[in-house]
Each structure stands twice: as C-alpha cells, then as structure tokens.
Design a protein around this motif. Structure first.
Motif, PDB file in Angstrom:
ATOM      1  N   GLN A  50       0.909  -1.066  -0.045  1.00 40.35           N
ATOM      2  CA  GLN A  50      -0.017   0.070   0.004  1.00 40.35           C
ATOM      3  C   GLN A  50       0.934   1.250  -0.083  1.00 40.35           C
ATOM      4  O   GLN A  50       2.046   1.276   0.786  1.00 40.35           O
ATOM      5  CB  GLN A  50      -0.822  -0.010   1.327  1.00 40.35           C
ATOM      6  CG  GLN A  50      -1.993  -0.928   1.196  1.00 40.35           C
ATOM      7  CD  GLN A  50      -2.809  -1.144   2.314  1.00 40.35           C
ATOM      8  OE1 GLN A  50      -2.541  -0.508   3.500  1.00 40.35           O
ATOM      9  NE2 GLN A  50      -4.144  -1.674   2.217  1.00 40.35           N
ATOM     10  N   ARG A  55     -10.133   0.588   3.462  1.00 40.75           N
ATOM     11  CA  ARG A  55      -9.354  -0.515   2.746  1.00 40.75           C
ATOM     12  C   ARG A  55      -8.003  -0.848   3.310  1.00 40.75           C
ATOM     13  O   ARG A  55      -7.055  -1.684   2.798  1.00 40.75           O
ATOM     14  CB  ARG A  55      -9.273  -0.419   1.315  1.00 40.75           C
ATOM     15  CG  ARG A  55     -10.779  -0.203   0.695  1.00 40.75           C
ATOM     16  CD  ARG A  55     -10.512  -0.622  -0.931  1.00 40.75           C
ATOM     17  NE  ARG A  55      -9.617   0.578  -1.734  1.00 40.75           N
ATOM     18  CZ  ARG A  55      -9.954   1.547  -2.146  1.00 40.75           C
ATOM     19  NH1 ARG A  55     -11.472   1.930  -2.240  1.00 40.75           N
ATOM     20  NH2 ARG A  55      -9.269   2.558  -2.588  1.00 40.75           N
ATOM     21  N   GLU A  79      -2.989   0.299  -3.832  1.00 33.80           N
ATOM     22  CA  GLU A  79      -3.000  -0.739  -3.295  1.00 33.80           C
ATOM     23  C   GLU A  79      -2.699  -1.710  -4.217  1.00 33.80           C
ATOM     24  O   GLU A  79      -3.096  -1.657  -5.543  1.00 33.80           O
ATOM     25  CB  GLU A  79      -3.978  -1.058  -2.523  1.00 33.80           C
ATOM     26  CG  GLU A  79      -5.603  -1.072  -3.053  1.00 33.80           C
ATOM     27  CD  GLU A  79      -6.569  -1.190  -2.513  1.00 33.80           C
ATOM     28  OE1 GLU A  79      -6.238  -1.969  -1.365  1.00 33.80           O
ATOM     29  OE2 GLU A  79      -7.555  -0.864  -2.673  1.00 33.80           O
ATOM     30  N   GLU A 130     -13.239   6.406   2.317  1.00 32.76           N
ATOM     31  CA  GLU A 130     -13.641   4.947   1.632  1.00 32.76           C
ATOM     32  C   GLU A 130     -11.981   4.243   1.892  1.00 32.76           C
ATOM     33  O   GLU A 130     -12.069   3.115   1.815  1.00 32.76           O
ATOM     34  CB  GLU A 130     -13.978   5.452   0.169  1.00 32.76           C
ATOM     35  CG  GLU A 130     -14.094   4.143  -0.556  1.00 32.76           C
ATOM     36  CD  GLU A 130     -14.426   4.475  -2.043  1.00 32.76           C
ATOM     37  OE1 GLU A 130     -13.850   3.890  -3.090  1.00 32.76           O
ATOM     38  OE2 GLU A 130     -15.245   5.492  -2.322  1.00 32.76           O
ATOM     39  N   SER A 131     -11.068   5.125   1.125  1.00 31.16           N
ATOM     40  CA  SER A 131     -10.006   4.413   1.090  1.00 31.16           C
ATOM     41  C   SER A 131      -9.250   3.839   2.472  1.00 31.16           C
ATOM     42  O   SER A 131      -8.782   2.776   2.718  1.00 31.16           O
ATOM     43  CB  SER A 131      -8.951   5.497   0.645  1.00 31.16           C
ATOM     44  OG  SER A 131      -8.938   6.069  -0.782  1.00 31.16           O
TER      45      SER A 131
END
Length: 276
Positions: free
Chosen positions: A167, A275, A193, A271-272
């Motif tokens: 990442q 993850r 990512e 949102e990121s």
C-alpha cells in the motif's frame, strides 16, 4: 522586412517561447548547501537553511507550526545528514520570492519532517514563513509544482508519501503564498494498493482557470483499477475501470480563502481508509 529577416525573427520568437515554457515547466532545482542563491556570491543555500535550523549538528529543534495550524511545535530532525533540498522561485504579494523545501525524512518524534520555508532573497536573506508539510517519510514538490493563481501570488503543490509492501499513502498539501505567508488550501489524500487479485492507483491532476483576483483551482483524482488475472483463490476481484473525482476550489472574497465546492475528497479519503 525581408523573408530571411522574418524567418530569423520567427525562429528567435520560437526559441524564446521554448525557453519560457521550459523555465515554467521545470522551475525546481535541487541545490547543494554550498551552491550560490540566484548566482549571488555572498549567499549560499546553507545560509538559508541556517535561518530555519539554528545549527548543523543534527540535534537542533525548529520552532515551526504544522501546516494549517498556528500551534508552534518543537520539531527535531533525526539527522542533518539526511537533508534533501529543493528550491523553486515563486511570487507572493507581487514580489519575487524563493520557496525552499527541507526534507529530513523521518523526524525524531514525527512520521515525517519536511519544512517548507518562504524567503525574501532580494537583499539580505529573510525568512518570511515556515511550516512542516510532511505526513510521510518522503516529501517533494509535485509536477506542476507552481500554479500562478493570483495576480501576484502562486500556489505550491506538495506530495508527502509513505509506503509498505502493498500500500502507498500520499497526502498532497496545496499551499497558497499570500501576504508572504503559507496558507493551506486543502490536503488531498491518495491511496494505492496492490494485491494478488488487482492493482488500484489514485493520481491527482491540477488545473486552473483565468479568474481574478484568484483563479479557480480544479483538482481531479483519477482512480484506475486493474485486475491482475492471477488465480488468487477466493480473494474478491473488483471490476476493471476508471473513475474520476473532481473538486473545484473557488476564492471567497468575504472569507479571504479558497473554499471547495464539495466534500468529495473527504468522502474518498474515508473510503480509502476502509481498505487499509
């Protein structure tokens, strides 16, 4: 004017145009401490660094704020030996200035330490403002580095990056140079990512429109998702595709600052983060 003279004049104009475009497209220099500033014999980049860092032994603290905050912080570089310098000529308040990025990599008590400093170098060098703009282990000027957004004021785009094996995290401070101060417009977060099943990247593009007294700044993050095609067992495989997220920053004369037209970048960052 004869044909030969006209041809020579056109060639000359073309060369001048190329030089101007190249000077604007590549304004960044990476000097050594001993290099002279602006061709002057009496000022070196080491002299500018001393205005920010009291000494060169590697254990000095710098009384500068975090970008976007007026809170003073005692920041300490892990080592002066890691210092990377980048300089760019800029304009603030209609005056020629110099912006210097002092990237120390990691600090002693912070993830990253990179001081953006604004100088007046027309006479005796003066430090006008400075702030820590780092959020990762490597901080640098983006391309394009400088946008001429005001009649006499520039905006600088900076990237600060941290990565692990799969990442990558990049924070982009947009910094307006106004009244010889560093004013934060926004901090945009981009996330990359790579897994067995796919690779996803987010790239930022900046544009400006011709407005007065300050141009609109149009920032677009393009996200590209590419499946790997490998057999990754039960790992989920997202669809291939591209999406764009755009935010326009407009100058608010009453607030005396740029204001985004949406919170789309905040939503993308949340949102990121899901993850990580």
């Amino acid at each position: 004017m004869t044909t030969a003279l006209l041809r020579a004049a056109l060639v000359g104009l073309a060369i001048v145009s190329m030089l101007v475009e190249r000077a604007f497209a590549e304004p960044v220099v990476r000097p050594d401490l001993a290099d002279r500033v602006g061709g002057r014999e009496d000022v070196t980049f080491a002299d500018l660094v001393r205005l920010v860092v009291p000494g060169t032994a590697g254990n000095e603290t710098m009384d500068v704020r975090e970008i976007g905050s007026e809170t003073a912080e005692d920041l300490e570089p892990a080592s002066m030996a890691t210092l990377r310098l980048t300089a760019v000529p800029v304009r603030s308040g209609g005056q020629d200035r110099m912006a210097l990025l002092l990237d120390f990599g990691r600090g002693r008590d912070v993830v990253g330490l990179a001081i953006l400093a604004l100088f007046d170098v027309a006479g005796e060098p003066r430090l006008l403002d400075a702030a820590n703009v780092a959020s990762g282990d490597h901080t640098y000027f983006l391309d394009p580095t400088r946008l001429t957004v005001g009649i006499g004021d520039d905006l600088l785009a900076i990237g600060s990056k941290h990565a692990n094996s799969s990442q990558g995290y990049t924070t982009v401070p947009l910094v307006l140079l106004r009244n010889d101060r560093l004013e934060l417009v926004d901090m945009i977060f981009a996330f990359d990512e790579r897994t067995c099943a796919y690779e996803r990247t987010q790239r930022l593009d900046l544009q400006q429109s011709a407005q007065e007294p300050f141009s609109d700044i149009v920032a677009t993050v393009t996200e590209l998702t590419t499946p790997s095609g490998h057999d990754c067992g039960k790992a989920p495989v997202p669809e291939a595709g591209t999406r764009t997220i755009t935010v326009t920053y407009r100058w608010d004369a009453g607030e005396h600052r740029y204001i985004p037209d949406s919170d789309a970048f905040d939503a993308l960052a949340r949102e990121s983060e899901g993850r990580f």
